[in-house]
Design an enzyme around this catalytic site. Structure first.
Site, mmCIF file in Angstrom:
data_model
loop_
_atom_site.group_PDB
_atom_site.id
_atom_site.type_symbol
_atom_site.label_atom_id
_atom_site.label_comp_id
_atom_site.label_asym_id
_atom_site.label_seq_id
_atom_site.Cartn_x
_atom_site.Cartn_y
_atom_site.Cartn_z
ATOM 1 N N ASP A 144 30.956 -7.870 60.035
ATOM 2 C CA ASP A 144 32.245 -8.493 60.608
ATOM 3 C C ASP A 144 31.719 -9.201 61.694
ATOM 4 O O ASP A 144 32.509 -9.850 62.579
ATOM 5 C CB ASP A 144 32.852 -7.204 61.456
ATOM 6 C CG ASP A 144 31.881 -6.586 62.405
ATOM 7 O OD1 ASP A 144 30.735 -6.095 62.409
ATOM 8 O OD2 ASP A 144 32.420 -6.466 63.812
ATOM 9 N N ASP A 146 28.115 -0.790 63.140
ATOM 10 C CA ASP A 146 29.173 -0.873 64.216
ATOM 11 C C ASP A 146 30.207 -2.118 63.833
ATOM 12 O O ASP A 146 29.693 -3.338 63.716
ATOM 13 C CB ASP A 146 28.604 -1.534 65.499
ATOM 14 C CG ASP A 146 27.630 -0.162 65.774
ATOM 15 O OD1 ASP A 146 27.951 0.801 65.901
ATOM 16 O OD2 ASP A 146 26.216 -0.457 66.119
ATOM 17 N N ASP A 193 26.851 -3.962 57.405
ATOM 18 C CA ASP A 193 26.474 -3.667 58.847
ATOM 19 C C ASP A 193 27.257 -2.395 59.300
ATOM 20 O O ASP A 193 28.012 -1.637 58.358
ATOM 21 C CB ASP A 193 27.379 -4.728 59.645
ATOM 22 C CG ASP A 193 27.168 -4.790 61.002
ATOM 23 O OD1 ASP A 193 25.926 -4.769 61.403
ATOM 24 O OD2 ASP A 193 28.153 -4.721 61.836
#
Length: 221
Positions: free
Chosen positions: A171, A15, A13
């Site tokens: 995240d 950001d 991922d």
């Protein structure tokens, strides 16, 4: 995938996983709120919402507006953010060393993000990653985005690596759901962005990591 080695392809991922982009979004929201006669928003209030995208950040920044009014702010938000790209944020500590180690092991790495592909690609030269990132799939590259596994499977096909030979690191719970559905080992990044009541230990990731370089420890075990 055999144990004790870096996977042939590591997908991330963006950001909240590779990039601490919250400061760029804080600056973006500050401009947008100023246009509406409002003061800047503290980073601590916006940061937990960053991984959930523009609409989640706008909901946090303009909680008094209805959904239609906030939807009208999405494009202005993206226009402002494009000017703020990589002006304030930076890769998380340990990410540079992690990417170096993946490459040194003869493996490749790529990005699967829900950020619009054009914005994600615009970031690559600003970070020095344009020639290093093996594949980049954005939130609008395909008709579906995470938690659907299709973007992860598309990335693996683009590089020519079987899903089981990849790993995915993210995240947000959507990242873990997508990775598990794609048949990829799912690694939860605890250093990213999440709300106080969001418990990564309930996401059913294959592994959780407090910092980027712990991934290397897992692969070398």
């Amino acid at each position: 995938m055999q144990g004790g080695q870096v996977p042939p392809l590591v997908l991330f991922d963006l950001d909240g996983t590779l990039l601490d982009s919250a400061p760029d979004f804080v600056a973006t929201i500050a401009v947008l709120r100023s246009r509406h006669g409002r003061p800047s928003m503290p980073e601590s209030q916006l940061r937990p919402h960053v991984s959930r995208g523009s609409r989640a950040m706008l909901a946090a920044a303009f909680p008094d507006l209805d959904e239609d009014a906030r939807e009208a702010l999405v494009q202005p938000f993206l226009d402002i953010y494009r000017r703020e790209l990589a002006q304030h944020g930076a890769p998380f500590a340990g990410v540079a060393e992690l990417l170096d180690a993946i490459e040194d092991a003869g493996s490749r790495w790529g990005i699967v993000t829900n950020k619009p592909e054009a914005l994600a690609r615009a970031l690559m030269p600003l970070l020095g990653w344009e020639s290093r990132c093996a594949v980049l799939v954005g939130g609008d590259t395909l008709p579906v985005a995470k938690p659907d596994p299709a973007p992860l499977l598309h990335a693996a096909r683009q590089v020519g690596v079987a899903p089981g030979e990849c790993a995915y690191v993210g995240d947000d719970e959507r990242d873990i759901i997508a990775a598990r559905a794609a048949g990829m080992p799912a690694h939860a990044a605890l250093w990213g962005y999440r709300l106080d009541d969001d418990d990564p230990l309930t996401w059913q990731a294959d592994a959780v990591h407090a910092e980027p370089l712990q991934l290397l420890d897992a692969w070398r075990a």
